[in-house]
Write a protein that holds these residues in place. Structure first.
Motif, PDB file in Angstrom:
ATOM      1  N   VAL A  33      41.718  57.059  55.110  1.00  0.00           N
ATOM      2  CA  VAL A  33      41.101  55.815  55.544  1.00  0.00           C
ATOM      3  C   VAL A  33      41.201  54.763  54.447  1.00  0.00           C
ATOM      4  O   VAL A  33      41.508  53.604  54.698  1.00  0.00           O
ATOM      5  N   LEU A  34      40.974  55.194  53.197  1.00  0.00           N
ATOM      6  CA  LEU A  34      41.037  54.246  52.083  1.00  0.00           C
ATOM      7  C   LEU A  34      42.442  53.678  51.925  1.00  0.00           C
ATOM      8  O   LEU A  34      42.626  52.605  51.354  1.00  0.00           O
ATOM      9  N   SER A  35      43.434  54.413  52.430  1.00  0.00           N
ATOM     10  CA  SER A  35      44.807  53.936  52.285  1.00  0.00           C
ATOM     11  C   SER A  35      45.094  52.738  53.167  1.00  0.00           C
ATOM     12  O   SER A  35      46.096  52.064  52.981  1.00  0.00           O
TER      13      SER A  35
ATOM     14  N   LEU B 179      47.584  57.457  48.674  1.00  0.00           N
ATOM     15  CA  LEU B 179      46.590  56.459  48.283  1.00  0.00           C
ATOM     16  C   LEU B 179      47.131  55.580  47.165  1.00  0.00           C
ATOM     17  O   LEU B 179      46.984  54.360  47.188  1.00  0.00           O
ATOM     18  N   LEU B 180      47.798  56.206  46.180  1.00  0.00           N
ATOM     19  CA  LEU B 180      48.359  55.433  45.073  1.00  0.00           C
ATOM     20  C   LEU B 180      49.400  54.454  45.601  1.00  0.00           C
ATOM     21  O   LEU B 180      49.470  53.300  45.171  1.00  0.00           O
ATOM     22  N   GLY B 181      50.201  54.915  46.568  1.00  0.00           N
ATOM     23  CA  GLY B 181      51.187  54.026  47.183  1.00  0.00           C
ATOM     24  C   GLY B 181      50.507  52.829  47.821  1.00  0.00           C
ATOM     25  O   GLY B 181      50.970  51.687  47.692  1.00  0.00           O
ATOM     26  N   ALA B 182      49.387  53.065  48.496  1.00  0.00           N
ATOM     27  CA  ALA B 182      48.670  51.974  49.165  1.00  0.00           C
ATOM     28  C   ALA B 182      48.113  50.993  48.143  1.00  0.00           C
ATOM     29  O   ALA B 182      48.158  49.775  48.344  1.00  0.00           O
ATOM     30  N   ILE B 183      47.601  51.519  47.024  1.00  0.00           N
ATOM     31  CA  ILE B 183      47.020  50.620  46.024  1.00  0.00           C
ATOM     32  C   ILE B 183      48.113  49.788  45.355  1.00  0.00           C
ATOM     33  O   ILE B 183      47.950  48.595  45.129  1.00  0.00           O
ATOM     34  N   THR B 184      49.256  50.424  45.070  1.00  0.00           N
ATOM     35  CA  THR B 184      50.304  49.668  44.387  1.00  0.00           C
ATOM     36  C   THR B 184      50.947  48.632  45.307  1.00  0.00           C
ATOM     37  O   THR B 184      51.697  47.786  44.845  1.00  0.00           O
ATOM     38  N   ASP B 185      50.636  48.681  46.597  1.00  0.00           N
ATOM     39  CA  ASP B 185      51.074  47.623  47.512  1.00  0.00           C
ATOM     40  C   ASP B 185      50.574  46.255  47.049  1.00  0.00           C
ATOM     41  O   ASP B 185      51.152  45.226  47.395  1.00  0.00           O
ATOM     42  N   ALA B 186      49.479  46.262  46.288  1.00  0.00           N
ATOM     43  CA  ALA B 186      48.909  45.002  45.813  1.00  0.00           C
ATOM     44  C   ALA B 186      49.861  44.292  44.856  1.00  0.00           C
ATOM     45  O   ALA B 186      49.692  43.105  44.591  1.00  0.00           O
ATOM     46  N   ALA B 201      42.602  45.604  36.534  1.00  0.00           N
ATOM     47  CA  ALA B 201      43.006  46.933  37.014  1.00  0.00           C
ATOM     48  C   ALA B 201      44.506  46.987  37.281  1.00  0.00           C
ATOM     49  O   ALA B 201      45.168  47.963  36.953  1.00  0.00           O
ATOM     50  N   LEU B 202      45.045  45.923  37.847  1.00  0.00           N
ATOM     51  CA  LEU B 202      46.459  45.933  38.228  1.00  0.00           C
ATOM     52  C   LEU B 202      47.389  45.819  37.020  1.00  0.00           C
ATOM     53  O   LEU B 202      48.597  45.995  37.149  1.00  0.00           O
ATOM     54  N   THR B 203      46.848  45.494  35.851  1.00  0.00           N
ATOM     55  CA  THR B 203      47.704  45.461  34.671  1.00  0.00           C
ATOM     56  C   THR B 203      47.431  46.622  33.720  1.00  0.00           C
ATOM     57  O   THR B 203      48.152  46.801  32.749  1.00  0.00           O
ATOM     58  N   THR B 204      46.378  47.416  33.987  1.00  0.00           N
ATOM     59  CA  THR B 204      46.089  48.522  33.072  1.00  0.00           C
ATOM     60  C   THR B 204      45.993  49.870  33.790  1.00  0.00           C
ATOM     61  O   THR B 204      46.843  50.733  33.616  1.00  0.00           O
ATOM     62  N   VAL B 205      44.983  50.040  34.625  1.00  0.00           N
ATOM     63  CA  VAL B 205      44.754  51.350  35.247  1.00  0.00           C
ATOM     64  C   VAL B 205      45.842  51.681  36.260  1.00  0.00           C
ATOM     65  O   VAL B 205      46.399  52.783  36.277  1.00  0.00           O
ATOM     66  N   VAL B 206      46.153  50.726  37.142  1.00  0.00           N
ATOM     67  CA  VAL B 206      47.229  50.888  38.131  1.00  0.00           C
ATOM     68  C   VAL B 206      48.249  49.794  37.822  1.00  0.00           C
ATOM     69  O   VAL B 206      48.303  48.787  38.498  1.00  0.00           O
ATOM     70  N   PRO B 207      49.067  49.992  36.778  1.00  0.00           N
ATOM     71  CA  PRO B 207      49.771  48.839  36.188  1.00  0.00           C
ATOM     72  C   PRO B 207      50.964  48.353  36.996  1.00  0.00           C
ATOM     73  O   PRO B 207      52.042  48.106  36.456  1.00  0.00           O
ATOM     74  N   VAL B 208      50.801  48.171  38.292  1.00  0.00           N
ATOM     75  CA  VAL B 208      51.944  47.781  39.110  1.00  0.00           C
ATOM     76  C   VAL B 208      52.354  46.329  38.825  1.00  0.00           C
ATOM     77  O   VAL B 208      53.535  45.971  38.942  1.00  0.00           O
ATOM     78  N   ALA B 209      51.409  45.488  38.377  1.00  0.00           N
ATOM     79  CA  ALA B 209      51.770  44.102  38.063  1.00  0.00           C
ATOM     80  C   ALA B 209      52.755  44.043  36.903  1.00  0.00           C
ATOM     81  O   ALA B 209      53.544  43.101  36.790  1.00  0.00           O
ATOM     82  N   LEU B 210      52.726  45.053  36.032  1.00  0.00           N
ATOM     83  CA  LEU B 210      53.652  45.053  34.893  1.00  0.00           C
ATOM     84  C   LEU B 210      55.101  45.160  35.352  1.00  0.00           C
ATOM     85  O   LEU B 210      56.010  44.702  34.676  1.00  0.00           O
ATOM     86  N   VAL B 211      55.316  45.787  36.495  1.00  0.00           N
ATOM     87  CA  VAL B 211      56.688  45.989  36.958  1.00  0.00           C
ATOM     88  C   VAL B 211      57.096  44.910  37.961  1.00  0.00           C
ATOM     89  O   VAL B 211      58.279  44.723  38.220  1.00  0.00           O
TER      90      VAL B 211
END
Lengths: 264, 258
Positions: A33-35, B179-186, B201-211
Motif C-alpha cells: 500500500v505504501l508503494s 517500496l524502494l523503487g516507489a520512493i526513488t520515483d520521486a 532525505a532525497l539527497t542523503t538517505v534515499v539519494p536518488v536526487a544525486l543521480v
C-alpha cells in the motif's frame, strides 16, 4: 454467470477467509500500500508549479486536496487480478480453480472486496501526514456530492477490476500479455487523472478525454467528491461498466474454450 | 584486472539475446515508460514558464538522467540483486559463493537485462533534445556531470545492495525492493520541487536526487563545490556501509546444506 446466486451466498465466507489471509501477511500488505505513493510525487510537482499563483483553477490547496483524494480513491479501487490471472493461465494453475463450484473471477472479486477495509485503514496515516503538512485541505463535501460519490467510487472499483480482468485474460491468447497492461497503465496514468487533474489538459481535449474509460476508473469519483463533476459523470461510468462487463464476459467464454484446447 | 567484469558482461548479453521476440516487445514498453515520465512535464509547462526555478528544457535534463537511472535499476540492479534474494531463499547462493572471485562483484554484475537498453536510448534521446535547445555544455561542465552521475550511481547502488542484504535475515524482502523503487520515483523531478526534510532525505538517505538532479545541475553549471563534495561523501559512505553489511551478511549465511 449462472453461478452468481450461489456466489452470493458464499460471499461472506470467502471474505472472512480472504481477510484472515491479508491479516496474516500484514507487513507485506502495508508495504504494497505504501508503494502507491506516486500521487504524492505528482503533488510535489504541481505544488511547486502553483507556488507563484493558481494553475487553471487549481491553487496549492486545491492540488493538495485533489491528490489526497486521488491517493484514497486509488487505494480503494486497487485490484491485482491482472497479475493473478496472467500467472494462473500461463502456469496452468487455473485448472484446479475451474474445478471449484464457483467462477474463479467471481472468487477473485470477493477477495478484492475483502481487502477493502484493510486498504482503507492503511491509507489513514498517509492522509493524516498530508493534513499535518497542509491543514487547509480538510473540507466538508456537500450532501449531493457525497451522495453521488458513493456510487461513483463503487463504479470506479468495478470498472478498474473489470479492466484488469480483461487484460489478465489476454494471457489466453498472448505469451507476453503483461506488456499490454504496462502500455494501458501508462495511458491510464495520464488520461485517468492519476498524474494530473484532467481539467488541466489543453482546452480542446478536456471533454474528449473524460469520455474515455480511463476517467471512469479514477478521475470521475475524485471530481465528483470535489464538486467538480455531477451526476452525469456517474451515468457515464454506468455505461462503461456495462461495456466492460460485456467485454469481460466475451473474453472469458472465448478464452476458457481456448485454454481447454491447449490441453491443460 | 578487467578480465572478469568483461567476461561477465559478454555472457550476460549472450544469455539475454536468446529471447528476441520478448526483447522487441519490451522495446515498446520502454518507450511508453519514457513518454509517461515526460508527459506531466509537458502539461505543467503548458501552464507555467518555470517550476522552482527550472525551465522546461532544464527539467527535461533531469528526466533524461532519471530514465538512465531507471535503465540502470532495471538492467543491472534488478536481475542481479533480485537473484540474490531468491538465492538466499532456495539456497542457490552457494554456487556463487564458491567461485574464486569477489562475491560482491559476482552478486552485483553477473547478469544484464538488455531490455533496459531501450530506456537508456530514450534517456539519450530526451537528453539530446534538451541539450539541443539549451546549447551544448562546456567540456568542464560535461566532465563534472559525468563525475556526478558516477557518484550518484554509486550512492544508489549502495542503497539497493543494503536493502538486498536484509534478505539474509528476513526472507521476504521482494516487497521492500518494490517500496524502494516507489520512493526513488520521486527523483524524476528537479530537486528544487521538494522542500524541507523531503529534500534532505532525497539527497542523503534515499539519494536518488544525486543521480538525477545533480548531474543536470552540473551540466547547467549550477552545482557548487560544496554540493559536489556532499554527493561524493554520500556515495563513499553508501559504498562502505553496504560493503561492510554484505560481509556480515555473508558471514551470517548458513547455505542450503548446513
Amino acid at each position: 454467470m449462472e453461478g452468481l446466486g450461489r456466489a452470493f451466498t458464499a460471499f461472506p465466507a470467502i471474505q472472512r477467509v480472504a481477510f484472515a489471509g491479508l491479516v496474516a501477511y500484514r507487513a507485506e500488505m502495508i508495504i504494497w500500500v505504501l508503494s502507491a505513493t506516486l500521487p504524492l510525487v505528482m503533488l510535489a510537482l504541481w505544488n511547486a508549479a502553483a507556488a507563484g499563483g493558481p494553475v487553471g483553477d487549481y491553487g496549492q490547496v486545491e492540488f493538495a486536496r485533489y491528490f489526497t483524494v486521488n491517493l484514497v480513491v486509488r487505494q480503494i479501487t486497487g485490484a491485482w487480478i491482472v497479475w493473478e490471472l496472467n500467472w494462473a493461465i500461463r502456469k496452468g494453475e487455473l485448472s484446479p480453480r475451474l474445478l471449484r463450484p464457483m467462477n474463479p473471477l467471481v472468487f477473485n472479486f470477493a477477495e478484492t472486496m475483502a481487502a477493502l477495509p484493510f486498504r482503507s485503514m492503511v491509507v489513514v496515516p498517509l492522509v493524516a501526514a498530508l493534513l499535518l503538512w497542509r491543514p487547509e485541505i480538510a473540507f466538508r463535501p456537500g450532501v449531493p456530492a457525497l451522495l453521488a460519490f458513493v456510487p461513483s467510487v463503487a463504479l470506479a472499483f468495478a470498472c478498474a477490476w473489470l479492466t484488469q480482468a480483461i487484460f489478465g485474460m489476454f494471457a489466453f491468447w498472448f505469451e507476453q500479455s503483461m506488456g499490454f497492461w504496462t502500455a494501458y497503465f501508462a495511458l491510464w496514468s495520464l488520461c485517468g487523472g492519476y498524474f494530473v487533474p484532467l481539467d488541466l489538459f489543453p482546452e480542446g481535449f478536456v471533454g474528449a478525454v473524460k469520455l474515455l474509460p480511463f476517467y471512469a476508473t479514477l478521475g470521475a469519483p475524485i471530481d465528483v467528491l470535489l464538486g467538480r463533476a455531477g451526476i452525469e459523470t456517474v451515468g457515464l461510468q454506468v455505461a462503461w461498466l456495462l461495456a466492460l462487463a460485456a467485454l469481460a464476459r466475451l473474453c472469458w467464454s472465448r478464452g476458457i474454450r481456448r485454454y481447454g484446447a491447449v490441453g491443460a | 584486472m578487467l578480465r572478469v567484469p568483461l567476461a561477465l558482461a559478454r555472457v550476460a548479453v549472450m544469455a539475454a539475446m536468446q529471447y528476441r521476440a520478448s526483447f522487441l516487445a519490451e522495446m515498446a514498453v520502454g518507450v511508453l515508460a519514457a513518454a509517461g515520465v515526460a508527459a506531466p512535464l509537458f502539461l505543467v509547462y503548458a501552464h507555467v514558464p518555470a517550476v522552482a526555478g527550472w525551465s522546461f528544457e532544464e527539467a527535461l535534463l533531469v528526466t533524461a538522467f532519471f530514465l538512465a537511472y531507471n535503465a540502470f535499476v532495471a538492467g543491472i540492479i534488478e536481475p542481479n540483486l533480485g537473484a540474490v534474494v531468491d538465492g538466499v531463499r532456495v539456497g542457490q547462493l552457494d554456487y556463487m559463493l564458491i567461485r574464486p572471485v569477489d562475491a560482491q562483484l559476482l552478486l552485483s554484475f553477473q547478469k544484464v537485462a538488455p531490455a533496459a537498453a531501450w530506456e537508456l536510448l530514450a534517456s539519450l534521446a530526451v537528453g539530446g533534445v534538451a541539450l539541443s535547445r539549451l546549447g551544448p555544455p562546456t567540456p568542464m561542465h560535461a566532465l563534472a556531470a559525468l563525475a556526478m552521475l558516477g557518484s550518484g550511481v554509486a550512492a544508489t547502488y549502495g542503497l539497493w545492495l543494503l536493502v538486498t542484504c536484509t534478505s539474509f535475515w528476513f526472507v521476504r524482502v521482494d516487497n521492500l525492493r518494490f517500496l524502494l523503487g516507489a520512493i526513488t520515483d520521486a527523483g524524476r523531478w528537479p530537486i528544487g520541487v521538494y522542500s524541507g526534510w523531503v529534500r534532505i532525505a532525497l539527497t542523503t538517505v534515499v539519494p536518488v536526487a544525486l543521480v538525477t538532479s545533480y548531474p543536470a545541475m552540473a551540466l547547467l553549471g549550477r552545482l557548487d563545490l560544496e554540493l559536489a563534495l556532499g554527493s561524493v561523501a554520500v556515495a563513499a559512505a553508501s559504498l562502505i556501509v553496504s560493503r561492510l553489511v554484505l560481509l556480515r551478511a555473508l558471514a551470517h549465511y548458513t547455505s542450503a546444506s548446513s
